[in-house]
Design a protein around this motif. Sequence first.
Motif, mmCIF file in Angstrom:
data_model
loop_
_atom_site.group_PDB
_atom_site.id
_atom_site.type_symbol
_atom_site.label_atom_id
_atom_site.label_comp_id
_atom_site.label_asym_id
_atom_site.label_seq_id
_atom_site.Cartn_x
_atom_site.Cartn_y
_atom_site.Cartn_z
ATOM 1 N N THR A 147 16.472 16.330 6.996
ATOM 2 C CA THR A 147 16.933 17.123 8.071
ATOM 3 C C THR A 147 18.615 16.817 8.448
ATOM 4 N N LYS A 148 18.789 15.402 8.165
ATOM 5 C CA LYS A 148 19.937 14.648 8.612
ATOM 6 C C LYS A 148 20.905 14.464 7.544
ATOM 7 N N LEU A 149 21.968 15.397 7.398
ATOM 8 C CA LEU A 149 22.779 15.343 6.206
ATOM 9 C C LEU A 149 24.134 15.100 6.377
ATOM 10 N N GLU A 150 24.712 14.276 5.399
ATOM 11 C CA GLU A 150 26.131 14.078 5.400
ATOM 12 C C GLU A 150 26.625 14.276 3.933
ATOM 13 N N PRO A 151 27.268 15.355 3.801
ATOM 14 C CA PRO A 151 27.601 15.912 2.360
ATOM 15 C C PRO A 151 28.346 15.000 1.675
ATOM 16 N N SER A 152 27.821 14.294 0.704
ATOM 17 C CA SER A 152 28.623 13.195 -0.077
ATOM 18 C C SER A 152 27.589 12.760 -1.367
ATOM 19 N N LEU A 153 27.828 12.501 -2.237
ATOM 20 C CA LEU A 153 27.333 12.010 -3.445
ATOM 21 C C LEU A 153 27.571 10.563 -3.561
ATOM 22 N N LEU B 140 21.384 4.935 2.942
ATOM 23 C CA LEU B 140 20.608 5.804 2.108
ATOM 24 C C LEU B 140 19.692 6.838 2.882
ATOM 25 N N SER B 141 19.483 7.771 2.602
ATOM 26 C CA SER B 141 18.485 8.824 3.332
ATOM 27 C C SER B 141 17.315 8.508 2.689
ATOM 28 N N THR C 274 0.947 -1.293 0.033
ATOM 29 C CA THR C 274 -0.009 0.002 -0.198
ATOM 30 C C THR C 274 0.797 1.175 -0.117
ATOM 31 N N PHE C 275 0.087 2.495 -0.299
ATOM 32 C CA PHE C 275 0.725 3.647 -0.451
ATOM 33 C C PHE C 275 1.501 3.826 0.981
ATOM 34 N N ALA C 276 0.749 3.532 2.082
ATOM 35 C CA ALA C 276 1.075 4.006 3.469
ATOM 36 C C ALA C 276 2.478 3.089 3.749
ATOM 37 N N GLU C 277 2.528 1.785 3.494
ATOM 38 C CA GLU C 277 3.737 0.914 3.830
ATOM 39 C C GLU C 277 4.915 1.459 3.057
ATOM 40 N N ALA C 278 4.781 2.005 1.645
ATOM 41 C CA ALA C 278 5.835 2.452 1.027
ATOM 42 C C ALA C 278 6.202 3.995 1.686
ATOM 43 N N GLU C 279 5.474 4.706 2.135
ATOM 44 C CA GLU C 279 5.662 5.932 2.816
ATOM 45 C C GLU C 279 6.272 5.481 4.048
ATOM 46 N N ASP C 280 5.756 4.615 4.815
ATOM 47 C CA ASP C 280 6.306 4.366 6.240
ATOM 48 C C ASP C 280 7.827 3.816 5.994
ATOM 49 N N ALA C 281 8.215 3.014 4.719
ATOM 50 C CA ALA C 281 9.441 2.603 4.774
ATOM 51 C C ALA C 281 10.359 3.448 4.243
ATOM 52 N N LEU C 282 9.997 4.598 3.359
ATOM 53 C CA LEU C 282 10.914 5.758 3.158
ATOM 54 C C LEU C 282 11.094 6.597 4.341
#
Length: 451
Positions: free
Chosen positions: A27-33, A128-129, A12-20
Amino acid sequence: MSELPVGRPAQTFAEAEDALLSRWPETKLEPSLDRIRAFTEMLGDPQHAYSVIHLTGTNGKTSTSRMIDTLLRALELRTGRFTSPHVERMSERITIDGEPLSDEAFVDAFNEIAPYLHLVDVDQPHPLSFFETVVGMAYAKFAEAPVDVAIVEVGMGGSWDATNVADGAVAVVTPISIDHVQYLGGTPAAIAVEKAGIIKAGAVAVLAEQPDEALEVLLARASEVGATVVREGVDFGVVARTPAVGGQIVTLKGLRTTYDDVFLPLYGAHQAQNAVVALAAVEAFVGGEEPLGDEIVRNALAEVTSPGRLEIVRRSPTIVLDTAHNPHGAEATAAALEDSFSFSPLVGVIGVMGDKDAEGVLAAFEPHLEHLVVTENSTDRAMRASRLAEVAIPIFGEDRVTVVPRLADAIDAAAALAESGSGDSLSSGAVLVTGSVVTVGEARVLLGGVK
């Protein structure tokens, strides 16, 4: 929240959203590509399967992206658009031909990339963020569509923003001002260094008017990589604008010709500026010497929408939503309110994030608001209403500030104040809900949204 077990697709959309959402927050950043590069390589580097128009800047990115999208579709090009953050639903971030992904398509897009997440996570120092994952989803979905061109808005900065694994044929820089100081620096020049990173070799850099110190950095970057530069106020610009019912009438000087008396159904000088930047970006992308065509530009701009940007969602009293969340944005919104409306009284409902310049935002709105209702949105990042009141009272005075922590109650309280303050038939009270994209998104849901 917990991530779905490896191998189990979201149903479901809710499951995909929850996983993401279980991943590192935006807001938690680690500057790297490194992570996003590893991820997109596993996906087959989908970001190289189509042309890209890449946007950065402090304010105006989403509105400008939407205008570029509308103009390109008027030229019969198939578009993908990636913007952030979303106003109401996460699926708004990924659109194909101007339409957000359906719930089913969003789930499918997540399930397509989900098997690769664990492979990247175990191979990198950090997982992965959320943002990196959604960028990968968008790039893969655009390749699958397939689109002719993707309009891609950075999340923050530019150089190390996850979107920057794509190489924009056109790099758009909307006005730069101070925001995200803890990540990008405290001066326009420092911020411009990060944002300049989206300007790539051989690209056309479309620059909105900038502070001198930011412009210097952007021009140096363009020169360094051999990019062509077109500038607002030099190569293109707003010639004239007049407020009108439902928006404004604008005359826009593009790169090829001038478009006279075009109706733009958005309010404020800043939206006229966004429109001419979008026009120049599309002209730069299409290339050649021929103008886009008067009818194409006129019809496309007349269709533009930008939810949550001086958006009227209710009458009696009028309720206006605006996502201004930094002083520069608040000043543009305040100017547009004075320019386009004659609300009396105008009551503000403001809820900000804890890491924002609340004092600067409140100071920009103070001359325009009769009364302020301070509130908070439902996220952990929100500044508590009691704390915001402490910032507001020295600016507005105690008599002009009411504290109502629950957003729905705050809107009700402001509406009552606006109605009671409309003392005669010639004046019309209104409510402005602002301070954060999240606050506006939650208000839009509460008020039934506008489709």
